[in-house]
Design a protein around this motif. Structure first.
Motif, PDB file in Angstrom:
ATOM      1  N   ASP A 262      25.604  74.713  22.100  1.00 46.38           N
ATOM      2  CA  ASP A 262      25.779  75.450  20.571  1.00 46.38           C
ATOM      3  C   ASP A 262      25.647  74.456  19.611  1.00 46.38           C
ATOM      4  N   LYS A 263      24.821  74.682  18.469  1.00 39.40           N
ATOM      5  CA  LYS A 263      24.916  74.190  17.528  1.00 39.40           C
ATOM      6  C   LYS A 263      26.348  73.421  17.144  1.00 39.40           C
ATOM      7  N   GLU A 264      27.338  74.234  16.669  1.00 35.58           N
ATOM      8  CA  GLU A 264      28.576  73.989  16.589  1.00 35.58           C
ATOM      9  C   GLU A 264      29.490  74.889  16.913  1.00 35.58           C
ATOM     10  N   LEU A 265      30.589  74.320  17.889  1.00 36.40           N
ATOM     11  CA  LEU A 265      31.401  75.459  18.580  1.00 36.40           C
ATOM     12  C   LEU A 265      32.171  76.186  17.627  1.00 36.40           C
ATOM     13  N   ASN A 266      32.398  77.415  17.938  1.00 42.05           N
ATOM     14  CA  ASN A 266      33.079  78.311  16.818  1.00 42.05           C
ATOM     15  C   ASN A 266      34.575  78.279  17.400  1.00 42.05           C
ATOM     16  N   PRO A 267      35.486  77.754  16.689  1.00 45.06           N
ATOM     17  CA  PRO A 267      36.824  77.581  17.110  1.00 45.06           C
ATOM     18  C   PRO A 267      37.526  79.171  17.457  1.00 45.06           C
ATOM     19  N   LYS A 268      37.205  79.999  16.767  1.00 50.19           N
ATOM     20  CA  LYS A 268      37.605  81.284  17.073  1.00 50.19           C
ATOM     21  C   LYS A 268      37.367  81.883  18.137  1.00 50.19           C
ATOM     22  N   LYS A 269      36.166  81.220  18.995  1.00 53.04           N
ATOM     23  CA  LYS A 269      35.814  81.809  20.418  1.00 53.04           C
ATOM     24  C   LYS A 269      36.510  81.038  21.422  1.00 53.04           C
ATOM     25  N   LYS A 270      37.132  79.897  21.087  1.00 54.81           N
ATOM     26  CA  LYS A 270      37.962  79.023  22.173  1.00 54.81           C
ATOM     27  C   LYS A 270      36.942  78.570  23.285  1.00 54.81           C
ATOM     28  N   VAL A 271      35.773  78.191  23.032  1.00 57.28           N
ATOM     29  CA  VAL A 271      34.654  77.763  23.954  1.00 57.28           C
ATOM     30  C   VAL A 271      35.350  76.509  24.568  1.00 57.28           C
ATOM     31  N   TRP A 272      35.751  75.549  23.895  1.00 61.90           N
ATOM     32  CA  TRP A 272      36.149  74.205  24.257  1.00 61.90           C
ATOM     33  C   TRP A 272      37.548  74.453  25.041  1.00 61.90           C
ATOM     34  N   GLU A 273      38.424  75.374  24.543  1.00 62.62           N
ATOM     35  CA  GLU A 273      39.631  75.511  25.398  1.00 62.62           C
ATOM     36  C   GLU A 273      39.445  76.183  26.594  1.00 62.62           C
ATOM     37  N   GLN A 274      38.279  77.055  26.978  1.00 62.96           N
ATOM     38  CA  GLN A 274      37.976  77.560  28.110  1.00 62.96           C
ATOM     39  C   GLN A 274      37.525  76.650  29.178  1.00 62.96           C
ATOM     40  N   ILE A 275      36.735  75.641  28.591  1.00 57.54           N
ATOM     41  CA  ILE A 275      35.905  74.771  29.432  1.00 57.54           C
ATOM     42  C   ILE A 275      36.897  73.657  29.971  1.00 57.54           C
ATOM     43  N   GLN A 276      37.517  73.029  29.122  1.00 55.91           N
ATOM     44  CA  GLN A 276      38.376  71.847  29.139  1.00 55.91           C
ATOM     45  C   GLN A 276      39.135  71.847  30.667  1.00 55.91           C
ATOM     46  N   PRO A 277      39.724  72.794  31.108  1.00 55.60           N
ATOM     47  CA  PRO A 277      40.675  72.764  32.324  1.00 55.60           C
ATOM     48  C   PRO A 277      39.708  72.329  33.425  1.00 55.60           C
ATOM     49  N   ASP A 278      38.480  72.521  33.457  1.00 58.80           N
ATOM     50  CA  ASP A 278      37.569  72.320  34.506  1.00 58.80           C
ATOM     51  C   ASP A 278      36.829  71.003  34.615  1.00 58.80           C
ATOM     52  N   LEU A 279      37.236  70.171  33.566  1.00 57.32           N
ATOM     53  CA  LEU A 279      36.663  68.796  33.504  1.00 57.32           C
ATOM     54  C   LEU A 279      37.580  67.725  34.115  1.00 57.32           C
ATOM     55  N   ARG A 280      37.324  67.353  35.286  1.00 57.45           N
ATOM     56  CA  ARG A 280      38.002  66.274  35.753  1.00 57.45           C
ATOM     57  C   ARG A 280      37.321  65.184  36.309  1.00 57.45           C
ATOM     58  N   THR A 281      38.232  64.149  36.781  1.00 56.25           N
ATOM     59  CA  THR A 281      37.629  62.906  37.687  1.00 56.25           C
ATOM     60  C   THR A 281      37.612  63.220  39.075  1.00 56.25           C
ATOM     61  N   ASP A 282      36.727  62.749  39.895  1.00 53.56           N
ATOM     62  CA  ASP A 282      37.141  63.031  41.168  1.00 53.56           C
ATOM     63  C   ASP A 282      37.726  61.947  41.838  1.00 53.56           C
ATOM     64  N   GLY A 283      37.680  61.868  43.168  1.00 50.80           N
ATOM     65  CA  GLY A 283      38.254  61.006  43.818  1.00 50.80           C
ATOM     66  C   GLY A 283      37.844  59.446  43.679  1.00 50.80           C
ATOM     67  N   GLU A 284      36.622  59.475  43.070  1.00 52.80           N
ATOM     68  CA  GLU A 284      35.878  58.116  43.033  1.00 52.80           C
ATOM     69  C   GLU A 284      35.881  57.876  41.415  1.00 52.80           C
ATOM     70  N   CYS A 285      36.689  58.595  40.591  1.00 50.59           N
ATOM     71  CA  CYS A 285      36.731  58.343  39.238  1.00 50.59           C
ATOM     72  C   CYS A 285      35.594  58.652  38.474  1.00 50.59           C
ATOM     73  N   VAL A 286      34.623  59.443  39.191  1.00 48.54           N
ATOM     74  CA  VAL A 286      33.478  59.974  38.648  1.00 48.54           C
ATOM     75  C   VAL A 286      33.796  61.281  37.679  1.00 48.54           C
ATOM     76  N   ALA A 287      33.234  61.207  36.553  1.00 42.14           N
ATOM     77  CA  ALA A 287      33.533  62.517  35.879  1.00 42.14           C
ATOM     78  C   ALA A 287      32.799  63.605  36.110  1.00 42.14           C
ATOM     79  N   THR A 288      33.380  64.946  36.381  1.00 44.25           N
ATOM     80  CA  THR A 288      32.928  66.298  36.882  1.00 44.25           C
ATOM     81  C   THR A 288      33.240  67.534  35.959  1.00 44.25           C
TER      82      THR A 288
END
Length: 313
Positions: A262-288
């Motif tokens: 997106d050019k700019e995330l719409n705060p009302k759509k809560k896009v970042w809030e829906q994606i963030q819980p699935d952002l994690r490092t794995d067992g080797e500290c790699v971002a996924t």
């Protein structure tokens, strides 16, 4: 003796006539002085008006210069923030808006004579020979899936950035204010709550991963234009490191999640809030994201220093 006094009296002018003559002369002199005073007043008023007009013209020119200078400063600040089109005051006092209005929706086509006749023939006739209106078929509303709307990591504008300089926020002890190069003509200002987790000297001239399409927001009076991505646990926070060889502006991509951010995330759509819980490092500290690694094409993956199996935000 009497004869001499009579001769003196006869030879002297009439005092009353002389008084009347002097009175007339005095009246004429007064009128002249009045007219002269009025002329002087008019001249003084004209001169005062001219001086006032010159002063107002000079002030107006100075104000115009100040306005032009403020416009230049505003345009420069907006350009540094990445805003290409800026609304500026017009001469009439309104605003020249750079955004274009949405095109008008095309009008629905009028029913043809043939279809109208068919409707008349197919409609049942009532006793008073009136035609019943044709019922319109309701179309099902498209769902989010049908519209192609998706909420996944491809909506995020994640880039490699270099923190050129960092300093403590003047009004907040827990915040840093950084100038970050993300591959644009000017650095972005970023505010991060990392004072308790990363020493100031480790913030200088270091590489990082930046989320660049959040809506700019003021944090204690300073507008933040991006977010430094970090792995975090209850006790520790680590800035994600891009791969060796990455440069400011390199895009972070994810296998299996194509698409443009997106050019700019719409705060009302809560896009970042829906994606963030699935952002994690794995067992080797790699971002996924859902098992797909943060990758800079041809250069490698992004990772934390020590935090494995931790959230990213």
């Amino acid at each position: 003796m009497f004869v001499v006094r009579s001769l003196i009296k006869m030879s002297s002018p009439n005092p009353l006539a002389m008084l009347e003559q002097r009175t007339a002369e005095a009246d004429m002199l007064i009128e002249y002085l009045k007219e002269h005073v009025e002329l002087l007043k008019e001249n003084a008023t004209i001169q005062a008006n001219l001086r006032k007009e010159k002063k107002l013209l000079a002030e107006n020119a100075k104000l115009q210069q100040d306005i032009d200078e403020l416009k230049k400063q505003l345009l420069e600040k907006e350009r540094k923030r990445g805003v290409l089109n800026v609304s500026m005051p017009s001469v009439e006092g309104g605003f020249e808006c750079s955004s274009s209005s949405a095109p008008p929706k095309p009008a629905a086509p009028a029913p043809s004579a043939t279809s109208a006749a068919a409707a008349v023939q197919s409609s049942p006739q009532s006793g008073d020979n009136k035609m019943k209106p044709e019922k319109k078929e309701k179309k099902p509303q498209p769902t989010a899936g049908q519209e192609g709307v998706k909420v996944d990591v491809s909506r995020l504008d994640l880039r490699v950035g270099r923190i050129v300089m960092a300093e403590k926020h003047p009004d907040a002890d827990s915040l840093y204010v950084e100038q970050v190069d993300v591959g644009e003509p000017s650095p972005r200002t970023v505010v991060s709550g990392l004072v308790k987790h990363v020493p100031l000297e480790q913030m200088q001239n270091r590489m990082a991963v930046l989320l660049c399409n959040l809506k700019p927001a003021k944090m204690r009076g300073v507008t933040s234009q991006a977010m430094v991505m970090c792995a975090s646990s209850p006790d520790k926070v680590e800035i994600l490191d891009p791969p060796d060889g990455a440069i400011p502006g390199d895009k972070i991509t994810f296998q299996g999640f194509p698409g443009e951010p997106d050019k700019e995330l719409n705060p009302k759509k809560k896009v970042w809030e829906q994606i963030q819980p699935d952002l994690r490092t794995d067992g080797e500290c790699v971002a996924t994201y859902k098992g797909s690694v943060f990758e800079v094409a041809g250069k490698g993956v992004c990772r934390a220093q020590t935090l494995s199996n931790s959230g990213i935000k």
